[in-house]
Scaffold this motif. Structure first.
Motif, PDB file in Angstrom:
ATOM      1  N   ASP A   3      30.272 -59.794 108.981  1.00 22.71           N
ATOM      2  CA  ASP A   3      29.173 -59.116 107.964  1.00 22.71           C
ATOM      3  C   ASP A   3      29.894 -59.784 106.576  1.00 22.71           C
ATOM      4  O   ASP A   3      29.199 -60.460 105.640  1.00 22.71           O
ATOM      5  CB  ASP A   3      28.723 -57.651 108.013  1.00 22.71           C
ATOM      6  CG  ASP A   3      28.010 -57.296 109.152  1.00 22.71           C
ATOM      7  OD1 ASP A   3      27.518 -58.340 109.850  1.00 22.71           O
ATOM      8  OD2 ASP A   3      27.886 -56.036 109.362  1.00 22.71           O
ATOM      9  N   LEU A   4      30.871 -59.319 106.286  1.00 22.78           N
ATOM     10  CA  LEU A   4      31.464 -59.779 104.985  1.00 22.78           C
ATOM     11  C   LEU A   4      31.574 -61.077 104.904  1.00 22.78           C
ATOM     12  O   LEU A   4      31.313 -61.820 103.921  1.00 22.78           O
ATOM     13  CB  LEU A   4      32.988 -59.062 104.832  1.00 22.78           C
ATOM     14  CG  LEU A   4      33.547 -59.392 103.412  1.00 22.78           C
ATOM     15  CD1 LEU A   4      32.818 -58.561 102.217  1.00 22.78           C
ATOM     16  CD2 LEU A   4      34.960 -58.591 103.479  1.00 22.78           C
ATOM     17  N   THR A   5      32.146 -61.807 105.875  1.00 25.63           N
ATOM     18  CA  THR A   5      32.247 -63.567 105.686  1.00 25.63           C
ATOM     19  C   THR A   5      30.747 -64.162 105.716  1.00 25.63           C
ATOM     20  O   THR A   5      30.596 -65.247 104.884  1.00 25.63           O
ATOM     21  CB  THR A   5      32.794 -63.828 107.157  1.00 25.63           C
ATOM     22  OG1 THR A   5      34.140 -63.172 107.279  1.00 25.63           O
ATOM     23  CG2 THR A   5      32.955 -65.366 107.079  1.00 25.63           C
ATOM     24  N   LEU A   6      29.979 -63.666 106.483  1.00 22.61           N
ATOM     25  CA  LEU A   6      28.463 -64.162 106.512  1.00 22.61           C
ATOM     26  C   LEU A   6      27.896 -63.915 105.050  1.00 22.61           C
ATOM     27  O   LEU A   6      27.119 -64.869 104.514  1.00 22.61           O
ATOM     28  CB  LEU A   6      27.685 -63.489 107.574  1.00 22.61           C
ATOM     29  CG  LEU A   6      26.464 -64.395 107.802  1.00 22.61           C
ATOM     30  CD1 LEU A   6      26.705 -65.729 108.262  1.00 22.61           C
ATOM     31  CD2 LEU A   6      25.906 -63.694 109.097  1.00 22.61           C
ATOM     32  N   PHE A   7      28.206 -62.749 104.448  1.00 22.65           N
ATOM     33  CA  PHE A   7      27.773 -62.270 103.255  1.00 22.65           C
ATOM     34  C   PHE A   7      28.356 -63.402 101.926  1.00 22.65           C
ATOM     35  O   PHE A   7      27.714 -63.773 101.144  1.00 22.65           O
ATOM     36  CB  PHE A   7      27.990 -60.820 102.919  1.00 22.65           C
ATOM     37  CG  PHE A   7      27.651 -60.692 101.469  1.00 22.65           C
ATOM     38  CD1 PHE A   7      26.222 -60.238 101.180  1.00 22.65           C
ATOM     39  CD2 PHE A   7      28.479 -60.555 100.290  1.00 22.65           C
ATOM     40  CE1 PHE A   7      25.760 -60.113  99.954  1.00 22.65           C
ATOM     41  CE2 PHE A   7      28.215 -60.384  99.048  1.00 22.65           C
ATOM     42  CZ  PHE A   7      26.533 -59.951  98.703  1.00 22.65           C
ATOM     43  N   ALA A   8      29.684 -63.775 102.216  1.00 19.69           N
ATOM     44  CA  ALA A   8      30.267 -64.428 101.324  1.00 19.69           C
ATOM     45  C   ALA A   8      29.673 -66.118 101.296  1.00 19.69           C
ATOM     46  O   ALA A   8      29.471 -66.904 100.551  1.00 19.69           O
ATOM     47  CB  ALA A   8      31.770 -64.678 101.529  1.00 19.69           C
ATOM     48  N   VAL A   9      29.651 -66.476 102.668  1.00 23.15           N
ATOM     49  CA  VAL A   9      28.988 -67.781 102.774  1.00 23.15           C
ATOM     50  C   VAL A   9      27.498 -67.999 102.166  1.00 23.15           C
ATOM     51  O   VAL A   9      27.116 -68.871 101.604  1.00 23.15           O
ATOM     52  CB  VAL A   9      28.969 -68.153 104.487  1.00 23.15           C
ATOM     53  CG1 VAL A   9      28.343 -69.273 104.541  1.00 23.15           C
ATOM     54  CG2 VAL A   9      30.529 -68.400 104.723  1.00 23.15           C
ATOM     55  N   LEU A  10      26.773 -66.875 102.817  1.00 24.21           N
ATOM     56  CA  LEU A  10      25.417 -67.046 102.059  1.00 24.21           C
ATOM     57  C   LEU A  10      25.157 -66.820 100.619  1.00 24.21           C
ATOM     58  O   LEU A  10      24.463 -67.610  99.924  1.00 24.21           O
ATOM     59  CB  LEU A  10      24.361 -65.832 102.875  1.00 24.21           C
ATOM     60  CG  LEU A  10      24.116 -66.083 104.231  1.00 24.21           C
ATOM     61  CD1 LEU A  10      23.439 -64.688 104.647  1.00 24.21           C
ATOM     62  CD2 LEU A  10      23.304 -67.337 104.312  1.00 24.21           C
ATOM     63  N   TYR A  45      19.370 -60.545 102.566  1.00 22.40           N
ATOM     64  CA  TYR A  45      18.311 -59.506 102.938  1.00 22.40           C
ATOM     65  C   TYR A  45      18.595 -58.900 104.480  1.00 22.40           C
ATOM     66  O   TYR A  45      18.675 -57.731 104.371  1.00 22.40           O
ATOM     67  CB  TYR A  45      17.031 -59.553 102.494  1.00 22.40           C
ATOM     68  CG  TYR A  45      16.906 -59.566 101.074  1.00 22.40           C
ATOM     69  CD1 TYR A  45      17.480 -59.018 100.292  1.00 22.40           C
ATOM     70  CD2 TYR A  45      15.877 -60.575 100.575  1.00 22.40           C
ATOM     71  CE1 TYR A  45      17.080 -59.172  98.651  1.00 22.40           C
ATOM     72  CE2 TYR A  45      15.616 -60.630  99.122  1.00 22.40           C
ATOM     73  CZ  TYR A  45      16.377 -60.051  98.129  1.00 22.40           C
ATOM     74  OH  TYR A  45      16.225 -60.024  96.929  1.00 22.40           O
ATOM     75  N   ALA A  46      18.690 -59.845 105.372  1.00 24.42           N
ATOM     76  CA  ALA A  46      18.681 -59.559 106.505  1.00 24.42           C
ATOM     77  C   ALA A  46      20.163 -58.779 106.987  1.00 24.42           C
ATOM     78  O   ALA A  46      20.237 -57.902 107.499  1.00 24.42           O
ATOM     79  CB  ALA A  46      18.462 -60.706 107.530  1.00 24.42           C
ATOM     80  N   LEU A  47      21.153 -59.073 106.226  1.00 22.49           N
ATOM     81  CA  LEU A  47      22.566 -58.791 106.442  1.00 22.49           C
ATOM     82  C   LEU A  47      22.493 -57.184 105.699  1.00 22.49           C
ATOM     83  O   LEU A  47      23.181 -56.315 106.428  1.00 22.49           O
ATOM     84  CB  LEU A  47      23.354 -59.455 105.594  1.00 22.49           C
ATOM     85  CG  LEU A  47      24.161 -60.436 106.333  1.00 22.49           C
ATOM     86  CD1 LEU A  47      25.130 -61.366 105.480  1.00 22.49           C
ATOM     87  CD2 LEU A  47      24.757 -60.135 107.784  1.00 22.49           C
ATOM     88  N   LEU A  48      21.633 -56.938 104.688  1.00 21.17           N
ATOM     89  CA  LEU A  48      21.448 -55.410 104.453  1.00 21.17           C
ATOM     90  C   LEU A  48      20.623 -54.767 105.086  1.00 21.17           C
ATOM     91  O   LEU A  48      20.270 -53.664 104.601  1.00 21.17           O
ATOM     92  CB  LEU A  48      20.835 -55.687 102.925  1.00 21.17           C
ATOM     93  CG  LEU A  48      21.963 -56.391 101.703  1.00 21.17           C
ATOM     94  CD1 LEU A  48      21.356 -56.468 100.438  1.00 21.17           C
ATOM     95  CD2 LEU A  48      23.322 -55.599 101.780  1.00 21.17           C
ATOM     96  N   SER A  49      20.202 -54.949 106.086  1.00 16.66           N
ATOM     97  CA  SER A  49      19.403 -54.331 107.267  1.00 16.66           C
ATOM     98  C   SER A  49      17.935 -54.109 106.493  1.00 16.66           C
ATOM     99  O   SER A  49      17.316 -53.082 106.622  1.00 16.66           O
ATOM    100  CB  SER A  49      20.056 -53.034 107.437  1.00 16.66           C
ATOM    101  OG  SER A  49      21.133 -53.030 108.295  1.00 16.66           O
ATOM    102  N   ALA A  50      17.528 -54.861 106.003  1.00 18.01           N
ATOM    103  CA  ALA A  50      16.105 -55.180 105.383  1.00 18.01           C
ATOM    104  C   ALA A  50      15.192 -56.261 106.088  1.00 18.01           C
ATOM    105  O   ALA A  50      15.045 -57.325 105.247  1.00 18.01           O
ATOM    106  CB  ALA A  50      16.303 -55.036 103.740  1.00 18.01           C
ATOM    107  N   PRO A  51      14.888 -56.173 107.168  1.00 15.36           N
ATOM    108  CA  PRO A  51      14.338 -57.399 107.743  1.00 15.36           C
ATOM    109  C   PRO A  51      12.985 -57.654 106.976  1.00 15.36           C
ATOM    110  O   PRO A  51      12.482 -58.812 107.279  1.00 15.36           O
ATOM    111  CB  PRO A  51      14.255 -56.958 109.195  1.00 15.36           C
ATOM    112  CG  PRO A  51      14.383 -55.715 109.244  1.00 15.36           C
ATOM    113  CD  PRO A  51      15.121 -55.245 108.231  1.00 15.36           C
TER     114      PRO A  51
END
Length: 94
Positions: A3-10, A45-51
């Protein structure tokens, strides 16, 4: 960790696309960069569990507003020579 890696990339994609959006000379390139920013934000937003917010981000901003922007750009038919001429006028007044 994923999740942290995907957040950094996005986040990096969103920042770089927003810089590309404001630095483009042609409005269509700016609109396409804005689409990339909106998709990257939807991913965050999807990573933050807000679909629902992610879906609305894509549907409202990515769909309706950017379709309107692209339609106006195509309707105006801005040429590269006009953009260069406007930039020279802007530099003369500063």
């Amino acid at each position: 960790m994923l999740d942290l890696t995907l957040f950094a990339v996005l986040s990096a994609v969103a920042v770089l696309a927003s810089l590309a959006m404001v630095s483009r000379r042609h409005p269509l390139g700016s609109a396409l960069a804005l689409i990339v920013v909106m998709i990257a934000l939807a991913g965050i937003y999807a990573l933050l569990s807000a679909p629902l917010v992610a879906l609305l981000q894509i549907l409202v901003y990515g769909g309706a507003i950017l379709a309107l922007i692209v339609f106006v750009i195509m309707l105006l038919n801005v040429r590269e020579e006009d953009l260069a001429h406007e930039a020279e006028i802007g530099r003369a007044h500063v």
